[in-house]
Each structure stands twice: as C-alpha cells, then as structure tokens.
Design a protein around this motif. Structure first.
Motif, PDB file in Angstrom:
ATOM      1  N   LYS A   4       0.818  -1.206   0.000  1.00 12.77           N
ATOM      2  CA  LYS A   4       0.000   0.000   0.000  1.00 12.77           C
ATOM      3  C   LYS A   4       0.856   1.262   0.000  1.00 12.77           C
ATOM      4  N   TRP A   5       1.939   1.272   0.806  1.00 13.05           N
ATOM      5  CA  TRP A   5       2.769   2.465   0.890  1.00 13.05           C
ATOM      6  C   TRP A   5       3.522   2.723  -0.412  1.00 13.05           C
ATOM      7  N   CYS A   6       3.982   1.666  -1.061  1.00 17.39           N
ATOM      8  CA  CYS A   6       4.662   1.837  -2.355  1.00 17.39           C
ATOM      9  C   CYS A   6       3.697   2.355  -3.413  1.00 17.39           C
ATOM     10  N   LEU A   7       2.468   1.860  -3.382  1.00 15.90           N
ATOM     11  CA  LEU A   7       1.459   2.340  -4.338  1.00 15.90           C
ATOM     12  C   LEU A   7       1.168   3.821  -4.110  1.00 15.90           C
ATOM     13  N   GLN A   8       0.985   4.221  -2.861  1.00 15.33           N
ATOM     14  CA  GLN A   8       0.686   5.627  -2.572  1.00 15.33           C
ATOM     15  C   GLN A   8       1.855   6.544  -2.908  1.00 15.33           C
ATOM     16  N   SER A   9       3.067   6.020  -2.830  1.00 19.74           N
ATOM     17  CA  SER A   9       4.255   6.821  -3.137  1.00 19.74           C
ATOM     18  C   SER A   9       4.581   6.824  -4.614  1.00 19.74           C
ATOM     19  N   GLY A  10       3.867   6.031  -5.413  1.00 19.74           N
ATOM     20  CA  GLY A  10       4.087   6.003  -6.858  1.00 19.74           C
ATOM     21  C   GLY A  10       5.310   5.219  -7.278  1.00 19.74           C
ATOM     22  N   THR A  16       4.059  -3.499  -6.342  1.00 18.76           N
ATOM     23  CA  THR A  16       3.089  -2.536  -6.868  1.00 18.76           C
ATOM     24  C   THR A  16       2.353  -3.091  -8.075  1.00 18.76           C
ATOM     25  N   SER A  39       9.492   4.874   0.512  1.00 14.78           N
ATOM     26  CA  SER A  39       8.045   5.026   0.712  1.00 14.78           C
ATOM     27  C   SER A  39       7.703   5.146   2.182  1.00 14.78           C
ATOM     28  N   SER A  42       8.583   8.627   3.370  1.00 12.18           N
ATOM     29  CA  SER A  42       7.622   9.632   2.903  1.00 12.18           C
ATOM     30  C   SER A  42       6.301   9.553   3.669  1.00 12.18           C
ATOM     31  N   MET A  43       5.842   8.347   3.993  1.00 10.24           N
ATOM     32  CA  MET A  43       4.583   8.192   4.713  1.00 10.24           C
ATOM     33  C   MET A  43       4.710   8.644   6.159  1.00 10.24           C
ATOM     34  N   LYS A  46       5.536  12.727   5.751  1.00  7.24           N
ATOM     35  CA  LYS A  46       4.594  13.541   4.973  1.00  7.24           C
ATOM     36  C   LYS A  46       3.650  14.343   5.860  1.00  7.24           C
TER      37      LYS A  46
END
Length: 522
Positions: A4-10, A16, A39, A42-43, A46
């Motif tokens: 989930k965190w990798c997906l949200q970080s792009g 992903t 990621s 960043s989470m 952020k």
C-alpha cells in the motif's frame, strides 16, 4: 500481494504490480529494498511536512494581513507610502511580533513603495468587485460625476456611485479616469467605458448628478442628455443643490459693485496678516493684551463662493484687534496698512461686513442642510422658501448684526460713534469732501469715515443685493410639485406600517402616481 505504501508513493516494483508468491522471504526482501524504505520515510514524514508547510503559510498570511492593515490605515488617513516602515516599526515596538516575518533579509522587507502599491492594487480589486456586485444586486443606481484637474494639471473624471444595500442608500467612491479632453463626448465615453469594463449593468442607471455645467447638462449634447438617449430614457439629471446655491449667491454678489469689491477687500486682509510674520505676531500680541482668543483669517475661494462665510466670520471675530493693529502699523508709516485701514474704516465696509454676516449665516446653514445624507427633494423647496422669506424681511428689518452696527452709530451731523477703540489716525488728510467721525472724550469706539452719500450707496447696494439673491434662489430652485412628490419615496419618514403608509401617500400624491392600489406590495 500489493504494498500500500509503495502504491501511494508512486513506486514501481514487484509489490506494486502484484506479487503472486506470498512467502516470508519475499516480504522480508521487499522491506529492505530502496523503494519501500523511501516510501516508508515519505509516509512517516509527509504529515509532519504538511503540518510544517501549513504553519509557515499561516504565519506568512498573518504577516501579510497585518502589513495590509497598516497600508489600508495609511490610505484612509492619506499618509504617504514612505511611512509604512515607520508604522511597522512602531507596531513591532508595541509587541506586534507578527510583522517580523515581513523582513526576509536586509534587502527584502516588503516596505518599498512598489510593495505598498501592490498591496493597494490588490485591495482595490477586492473593493471594486464588492461594489460591482452590490450595484448589480441593487435595482437601480445613480452616478455622481465631476471633471477636475490633478496636481499635474491633467484632466480627470471622478466617479461616485449611489445605490441601495439592504434597503439603505449608500454612496461609494468608484474610480478616477483620465480624460483626453473636456468635451461631452470624452466624458460620456470615459464614463461608459469604465462602468462596462468593470461589469456594471448600465441599464440600471436611473440618475446622474453633476455640477450643472453646460458640458454636463447641455440640451443637445450634454452628458446627461446622452445618457437619457443612449442608456436609459427614464434617467433623471440632477444639478447639485449645494452647487446651485453657491452659484445663486455668487451671481448676486458679483452683480452689485459694492459687494463684489468687498470680497477683494477680504482677500487683502487675509494677505496682509497671513503672509507677514511681523503682522501676525503683532496681532497675536494685541489679542494677548485684550485677553481674547485669536481666530485664523480665511481666504475666500474663487470656485467656492460660500467660503466667504468663513472669511467674514473671522474678520468679525478679529475686528477689534485687527483695527488696533492696522492703526498702529499706519502710525508707523506702513503704506500697506494705511491703504487697508482707509478701506476698512468706512461706513460701506463696516456695513457690508455686518450685512454679509447676517445673510451668509442663513445661506451657509442651507448649504449644510443640502449636503446631509438625510436630505431629500421634498425638503429642498421648503427650505429655500424659508430662507427667501428671511432675506426679503431683511430689506425692511436688518439682521441682528447689521442692526447692532446701525444702532451703534446713529447719524448726526459731524459726530457718530462705533464700539471699538483704535490707536491713532493719520489718514484723514487723504480724504476730501467727507468728514471724520470724532469720538467725544471718554467714549469707546473706532474712528470711521462716514458721510450721507456713503450711507445712501450702502443702502442702495444692500437692497439690490438682497433682491438679486432672492431672485436667483427662486429661479434656480423652481417650485415644482413633482419634486415635492418624490418625498413619498423617502422611507425614513415612515412611522406607520409600510402598506398603510404607501396607500396613504399615493392617495395624497395621486396626480403624479400611476401605480394602482392593488399593485402596492411589501
């Protein structure tokens, strides 16, 4: 399996796009790759970063708001833009720490005149939008326009708008527009262009107030006439009542030689004391000896004739000290004092001074009444009629000041008296075929130059001035019943339920009303 965190970080990796082999080893490996670690960082950071940015923006917003409040205050008080830095420093010294953020470094502090103008322009845009929205929401509006010259002698058009906000009449400054010329075409085009460019619906313009100049109210090509033809046929052109009153008074004064010269004498008195430090200091010392408070002399303004009121009141208040000062200066051989004393020490000047004091007191009160926001058309004619009756009565019964002056110097062959004592008199030799009034020993007064001929000239001029003033007032304020009927629209007089008030007033003014009783609604 997806991260989930990798997906949200792009990020782009196996977790992903989807991992089909769900094992502990794969999950452990994914937690150690750079993408996942980045990621995670960043989470975690952020929210903290977002919070820090929001706090910074809020601090800068408060700082800018505080600075703009100071700029707004300076604009309202007409202070120069260069004072912003001093005003900000004063606020900081009083504990207003929010302004500290305005100074980025020693070269950037947002207190330069360019920054101030940017602040002012931003506020102007907001105010303009507010005014335009209020005008368009109102059912109708009026324009108040006047052509003027700025300090650089460039012609400009100043525009005010008058409209309704929550059933209350408000007047707002709108714009100053540069003019290429002073013709009706230039003024009309500039007015229409600025209104339309700002989004004002000109079809709701139902009145235009002007100074009555021919370029504004001309029958064929005047600005008001063109507005009626091209914008709204029901538009009402209004000539400012206070301006009409000033014109009527000025024309009456200029039509009588004695009154016209009197204004020039007031200017001479002002110049004598205002532009001489020595004369001003001597007058101040005399006031100190007399135990009185000095009043500043006022210069009559050519374009605003009613400013003569202030000049007359100042001369009357300073009369005793002024005469003593002039007589003393004349004894010292000052040619300007000798000439001015020769003018003011005459029956004509003294009589005219007290006459104008009586007349202008009523005219000035009438002018102030016309300038009140609560004045409506129904009061204009009645007020003018009342003043005309008072002025007409003054022909046979002089006002309080003039009567006091006349009673204090009853004409006797070779002897009269006035109520102010002067120092010396050395100009009697300059007059011929007149006698100098000499005071008996022990009497208190001034020596004035009097003769039966002077009294005849003054009495003739006094009656002519009053006649001309009354005639001018009656001609410029015509007794039109329709104007009085507009009083029913002034709801400040409403002391009963609005439906009942409307019906009663419409019945009373029925010759001018075309509204059926059934259509009156609240």
């Amino acid at each position: 399996m997806l991260c989930k965190w990798c997906l949200q970080s792009g990020k782009s990796n196996t977790f992903t796009s989807g991992c089909y082999y769900i094992t502990k080893d794969n999950c452990r490996k994914h937690t150690k790759i750079k993408d996942h670690l980045a990621s995670c960082e960043s989470m975690v950071y952020k929210p903290m970063f977002t919070q820090a940015v929001t706090a910074t923006y809020k601090k800068e917003e408060n700082c800018i708001c505080a600075a703009m409040k100071n700029v707004y205050y300076m604009a309202k008080k007409d202070h120069p833009n260069a004072e912003l830095s001093d005003l900000n420093f004063l606020c900081l010294s009083q504990g207003c720490d929010v302004l500290k953020g305005l100074r980025v470094d020693r070269h950037t502090n947002y207190e330069h005149s360019d920054s101030v103008q940017a602040f002012q322009q931003a506020m102007k845009v907001v105010v303009d939008e507010q005014i335009v929205n209020e005008v368009n929401d109102s059912c109708c509006f009026a324009v108040l326009i006047d052509e003027m010259s700025d300090v650089g002698m460039d012609k400009t058009l100043i525009i005010y708008l008058r409209y309704l906000v929550n059933a209350k009449v408000v007047v707002r400054y709108f714009e100053v527009v540069g003019l290429e010329g002073c013709t009706s075409d230039d003024i009309f085009n500039s007015l229409i262009n600025v209104l339309q460019s700002k989004g004002v619906d000109i079809k709701n313009m139902y009145s235009a107030g002007t100074d009555g100049a021919s370029v504004m109210t001309g029958k064929h090509k005047g600005v008001a006439t063109r507005l009626q033809k091209e914008v709204n046929p029901f538009l009402i052109a209004i000539h400012c009542c206070a301006h009409r009153l000033a014109l009527a008074s000025a024309q009456a004064a200029h039509s009588v030689k004695l009154i016209d010269k009197f204004e020039q004498h007031l200017v001479q008195i002002f110049n004598y004391f205002h532009y001489s430090t020595k004369h001003k200091a001597r007058l101040r010392n005399i006031f100190g000896i007399l135990g009185q408070q000095a009043r500043l002399f006022v210069r009559p303004c050519d374009t605003r004739w009613l400013s003569v009121t202030g000049s007359v009141e100042a001369v009357i208040a300073n009369l005793r000290a002024m005469m003593i000062c002039l007589a003393s200066d004349a004894d010292s051989g000052e040619s300007a004092a000798i000439g001015l004393l020769k003018i003011v020490s005459t029956y004509e000047f003294m009589g005219t001074l007290h006459l104008m004091g009586d007349v202008l007191s009523h005219i000035a009160k009438l002018s102030l009444q016309f300038q009140r926001s609560t004045t409506d058309f129904s009061l204009v004619c009645g007020s003018v009629n009342a003043v005309c009756r008072v002025l007409t009565d003054m022909k046979e019964n002089p006002g309080v000041r003039l009567k006091t002056f006349i009673d204090s110097i009853p004409y006797k062959e070779g002897q009269s008296k006035f109520y102010i004592k002067t120092i010396g008199n050395n100009i009697s030799d300059n007059l011929q075929n007149e006698f100098v009034v000499e005071l008996p020993e022990g009497e208190d007064g001034i020596i004035i130059f009097d003769s039966q001929e002077k009294r005849k000239i003054f009495e003739s001029s006094r009656r002519k001035f009053i006649d001309n003033l009354v005639a001018n007032l009656e001609s410029r304020f015509e007794q039109v019943d329709l104007i009085k009927a507009f009083g029913i629209l002034f709801l400040a007089k409403c002391h009963q339920p609005l439906p009942l008030y409307s019906k009663n007033m419409v019945k009373r003014k029925s010759p001018f009303c075309v509204i059926s009783m059934e259509r009156i609604k609240v």
